[in-house]
Design a protein around this motif. Structure first.
Motif, PDB file in Angstrom:
ATOM      1  N   VAL A   1       0.837  -1.198   0.000  1.00 31.25           N
ATOM      2  CA  VAL A   1       0.000   0.000   0.000  1.00 31.25           C
ATOM      3  C   VAL A   1       0.876   1.254   0.000  1.00 31.25           C
ATOM      4  CG1 VAL A   1      -1.627   1.323   1.402  1.00 31.25           C
ATOM      5  CG2 VAL A   1      -1.968  -1.118   1.066  1.00 31.25           C
ATOM      6  N   LEU A   2       0.483   2.243  -0.770  1.00 33.42           N
ATOM      7  CA  LEU A   2       1.233   3.491  -0.840  1.00 33.42           C
ATOM      8  C   LEU A   2       1.149   4.255   0.485  1.00 33.42           C
ATOM      9  CD1 LEU A   2       0.067   4.755  -4.355  1.00 33.42           C
ATOM     10  CD2 LEU A   2       2.263   3.699  -3.789  1.00 33.42           C
ATOM     11  N   PRO A   3       2.197   5.008   0.832  1.00 38.13           N
ATOM     12  CA  PRO A   3       2.183   5.778   2.081  1.00 38.13           C
ATOM     13  C   PRO A   3       0.969   6.695   2.199  1.00 38.13           C
ATOM     14  CG  PRO A   3       4.395   5.739   1.175  1.00 38.13           C
ATOM     15  CD  PRO A   3       3.513   5.100   0.143  1.00 38.13           C
ATOM     16  N   SER A   4       0.536   7.289   1.088  1.00 37.99           N
ATOM     17  CA  SER A   4      -0.627   8.181   1.135  1.00 37.99           C
ATOM     18  C   SER A   4      -1.890   7.423   1.534  1.00 37.99           C
ATOM     19  CB  SER A   4      -0.829   8.854  -0.229  1.00 37.99           C
ATOM     20  OG  SER A   4      -1.021   7.884  -1.246  1.00 37.99           O
ATOM     21  N   GLU A   5      -2.001   6.155   1.090  1.00 40.14           N
ATOM     22  CA  GLU A   5      -3.160   5.341   1.454  1.00 40.14           C
ATOM     23  C   GLU A   5      -3.092   4.927   2.929  1.00 40.14           C
ATOM     24  OE1 GLU A   5      -4.552   2.643  -2.104  1.00 40.14           O
ATOM     25  OE2 GLU A   5      -2.354   2.630  -2.065  1.00 40.14           O
ATOM     26  N   VAL A   6      -1.891   4.649   3.398  1.00 40.44           N
ATOM     27  CA  VAL A   6      -1.713   4.328   4.812  1.00 40.44           C
ATOM     28  C   VAL A   6      -2.174   5.500   5.662  1.00 40.44           C
ATOM     29  CG1 VAL A   6      -0.035   3.783   6.620  1.00 40.44           C
ATOM     30  CG2 VAL A   6       0.239   2.778   4.344  1.00 40.44           C
ATOM     31  N   GLU A   7      -1.728   6.682   5.301  1.00 42.04           N
ATOM     32  CA  GLU A   7      -2.086   7.878   6.053  1.00 42.04           C
ATOM     33  C   GLU A   7      -3.590   8.124   6.035  1.00 42.04           C
ATOM     34  OE1 GLU A   7       0.253  11.000   4.391  1.00 42.04           O
ATOM     35  OE2 GLU A   7       2.153   9.957   4.741  1.00 42.04           O
ATOM     36  N   ALA A   8      -4.218   7.920   4.878  1.00 42.01           N
ATOM     37  CA  ALA A   8      -5.654   8.142   4.763  1.00 42.01           C
ATOM     38  C   ALA A   8      -6.433   7.165   5.637  1.00 42.01           C
ATOM     39  CB  ALA A   8      -6.094   8.006   3.306  1.00 42.01           C
ATOM     40  N   ARG A   9      -5.972   5.919   5.671  1.00 40.60           N
ATOM     41  CA  ARG A   9      -6.671   4.909   6.472  1.00 40.60           C
ATOM     42  C   ARG A   9      -6.558   5.223   7.965  1.00 40.60           C
ATOM     43  NH1 ARG A   9     -10.997   1.868   6.595  1.00 40.60           N
ATOM     44  NH2 ARG A   9     -10.704  -0.126   7.715  1.00 40.60           N
ATOM     45  N   ILE A  10      -5.377   5.592   8.411  1.00 41.19           N
ATOM     46  CA  ILE A  10      -5.181   5.911   9.829  1.00 41.19           C
ATOM     47  C   ILE A  10      -5.993   7.139  10.230  1.00 41.19           C
ATOM     48  CG2 ILE A  10      -3.477   6.720  11.516  1.00 41.19           C
ATOM     49  CD1 ILE A  10      -1.470   4.852  10.108  1.00 41.19           C
ATOM     50  N   ALA A  11      -6.016   8.137   9.356  1.00 47.30           N
ATOM     51  CA  ALA A  11      -6.799   9.338   9.633  1.00 47.30           C
ATOM     52  C   ALA A  11      -8.283   9.016   9.716  1.00 47.30           C
ATOM     53  CB  ALA A  11      -6.542  10.379   8.545  1.00 47.30           C
ATOM     54  N   ASP A  12      -8.738   8.064   8.924  1.00 49.47           N
ATOM     55  CA  ASP A  12     -10.151   7.693   8.904  1.00 49.47           C
ATOM     56  C   ASP A  12     -10.532   6.878  10.130  1.00 49.47           C
ATOM     57  OD1 ASP A  12     -12.795   7.306   7.649  1.00 49.47           O
ATOM     58  OD2 ASP A  12     -12.138   5.236   7.387  1.00 49.47           O
ATOM     59  N   VAL A  13      -9.697   5.905  10.505  1.00 51.46           N
ATOM     60  CA  VAL A  13     -10.025   4.995  11.609  1.00 51.46           C
ATOM     61  C   VAL A  13      -9.762   5.619  12.974  1.00 51.46           C
ATOM     62  CG1 VAL A  13      -9.409   2.782  12.681  1.00 51.46           C
ATOM     63  CG2 VAL A  13      -9.638   2.947  10.191  1.00 51.46           C
ATOM     64  N   GLN A  14      -8.693   6.415  13.089  1.00 57.16           N
ATOM     65  CA  GLN A  14      -8.275   6.985  14.372  1.00 57.16           C
ATOM     66  C   GLN A  14      -8.142   5.885  15.438  1.00 57.16           C
ATOM     67  OE1 GLN A  14      -7.436  10.323  15.222  1.00 57.16           O
ATOM     68  NE2 GLN A  14      -7.360  10.499  12.991  1.00 57.16           N
TER      69      GLN A  14
END
Length: 272
Positions: free
Chosen positions: A155-168
């Motif tokens: 997974v791309l770093p941008s997708e990792v960041e988006a997922r973490i921001a979404d799930v918290q």
């Protein structure tokens, strides 16, 4: 186990794990058999003593072993596997089934209970072997009311960041399997700290520390991490201490859990 894998003997490798589980229980097999094999494969591949195909075989076989262990992880030392199963060496084909809740990029690895929630997101720093180590950690944590979502190393770093921001999530766990991975982990720590300000970041470093534990801990904390662990069992304990306690509707709410003392982990430097 690793010698059997080097010989290309998948069945005998599984028998080695099966025997170990019967004698020592499932919890020890991760740190004492499977993780050392992955570390050896990483080292040998880095030194060109292992081909890409051989490394892939080792990773794929270990994934298969983990799927089977997932079904018999309650085994205690000296006892027959649960439900009188002949063990992982003869486990059913159902162990290889893909989790129906999985989707490309990230997937839960522990049993999902009806009221489960994503409490921990596991991130490999830079290699698929780290992803497998996160599956081991997820199995160790599988008895709780929370589950671990593992983000793929593809997974791309941008997708990792988006997922973490979404799930918290309450905890983000970053796995490092040397050689390499430190700089990628530090980058992830910095980005995650900005995206999930209240999450605790735990970094798991597998393998021998070339610098002191304290020196690496300082580097990781400067990047935003809260804790540094060096074994899967230690990581399980650390994460469990950070997860919020679930309270049923019939019980009065208790005081919010206190954050563990920052010195707690440093006192177990280099320990398992």
């Amino acid at each position: 186990y690793y010698q059997r894998l080097l010989a290309g003997d998948r069945n005998e490798a599984i028998v080695v794990v099966d025997d170990y589980v019967r004698e020592r229980g499932t919890e020890k097999v991760y740190d004492e058999v499977l993780l050392p094999a992955l570390l050896s494969a990483r080292r040998d591949r880095h030194q060109h003593a292992l081909s890409a195909d051989e490394e892939t075989f080792i990773l794929d076989t270990t994934r298969d072993v983990l799927r089977k262990l997932h079904r018999v992880r309650d085994v205690v030392p000296g006892a027959a596997p649960a439900n009188h199963s002949p063990g992982i060496a003869a486990n059913s084909a159902a162990a290889n089934a893909t989790d129906g809740n999985s989707h490309e990029g990230w997937h839960p690895q522990s049993i999902i209970k009806p009221n489960a929630e994503i409490a921990v997101i596991g991130c490999p720093a830079h290699h698929p072997a780290e992803e497998i180590s996160l599956e081991m950690l997820a199995q160790l944590l599988a008895h709780g009311d929370h589950y671990v979502e593992i983000i793929s190393s593809r997974v791309l770093p941008s997708e990792v960041e988006a997922r973490i921001a979404d799930v918290q999530p309450a905890v983000v766990f970053i796995a490092i399997m040397p050689p390499g991975g430190l700089e990628q982990a530090r980058y992830l720590c910095k980005r995650i700290r900005k995206l999930a300000k209240h999450a605790k970041i735990v970094v798991g470093y597998w393998g021998e520390l070339h610098s002191s534990y304290d020196k690496l801990l300082v580097r990781m904390r400067a990047a935003g991490a809260s804790y540094l662990t060096t074994s899967l069992v230690q990581s399980k304990s650390q994460i469990a201490s950070l997860l919020p306690t679930r309270v049923s509707a019939s019980q009065p709410e208790s005081e919010p859990p206190q954050e563990p003392a920052p010195t707690g982990l440093a006192s177990t430097a280099g320990g398992g």
